[in-house]
Scaffold this motif. Structure first.
Motif, PDB file in Angstrom:
ATOM      1  N   GLY A 178       7.883 -91.792 -53.800  1.00 26.60           N
ATOM      2  CA  GLY A 178       9.286 -91.508 -53.528  1.00 26.60           C
ATOM      3  C   GLY A 178      10.243 -92.639 -53.877  1.00 26.60           C
ATOM      4  O   GLY A 178      11.432 -92.563 -53.576  1.00 26.60           O
ATOM      5  N   THR A 233      13.370 -91.681 -58.326  1.00 18.49           N
ATOM      6  CA  THR A 233      13.947 -90.338 -58.146  1.00 18.49           C
ATOM      7  C   THR A 233      14.483 -89.738 -59.438  1.00 18.49           C
ATOM      8  O   THR A 233      15.025 -88.633 -59.426  1.00 18.49           O
ATOM      9  CB  THR A 233      15.083 -90.380 -57.106  1.00 18.49           C
ATOM     10  OG1 THR A 233      16.082 -91.297 -57.567  1.00 18.49           O
ATOM     11  CG2 THR A 233      14.559 -90.811 -55.746  1.00 18.49           C
ATOM     12  N   PRO A 236      12.964 -85.016 -53.511  1.00 17.55           N
ATOM     13  CA  PRO A 236      11.783 -85.553 -52.814  1.00 17.55           C
ATOM     14  C   PRO A 236      10.649 -84.543 -52.823  1.00 17.55           C
ATOM     15  O   PRO A 236      10.812 -83.403 -53.240  1.00 17.55           O
ATOM     16  CB  PRO A 236      12.300 -85.799 -51.397  1.00 17.55           C
ATOM     17  CG  PRO A 236      13.778 -85.938 -51.558  1.00 17.55           C
ATOM     18  CD  PRO A 236      14.151 -85.026 -52.700  1.00 17.55           C
TER      19      PRO A 236
END
Length: 102
Positions: free
Chosen positions: A20, A23, A95
């Protein structure tokens, strides 16, 4: 029906996306990528492959836009060889698509 795009990444970039920390994915503005990304839109899926292993990570596209080399983050800018005037696809990803970690 959502489109599914398969992208193979090196271990470093795959790990960044899976954790994560990354992005956005960047691809050069060349005919091959123009054809593959044509019509890609919010809600389409990307399956990231960790090299040529069987490990994958699924994400959803948030947006696709074209940016210049000036707009690349520092690490990607250096990776692509400081391409100031070149154009790139910026694929913003959401996400984790699934509740569990990829």
């Amino acid at each position: 029906m959502p489109k599914t795009l398969h992208l193979t990444l090196t271990y470093h970039w795959w790990d960044e996306i899976a954790e994560g920390r990354k992005t956005c994915e960047y691809r050069r503005w060349v005919p091959g990528w123009q054809k593959r990304l044509e019509g890609a839109k919010e809600g389409d899926r990307i399956i990231f492959h960790r090299g040529y292993t069987d490990r994958t990570c699924v994400r959803e596209i948030e947006s696709v836009e074209v940016v210049t080399g000036w707009d690349l983050p520092n690490e990607e800018y250096r990776f692509f060889g400081c391409p100031n005037e070149s154009a790139f696809f910026k694929i913003k990803i959401r996400p984790c698509f699934f509740e569990k970690k990829c």
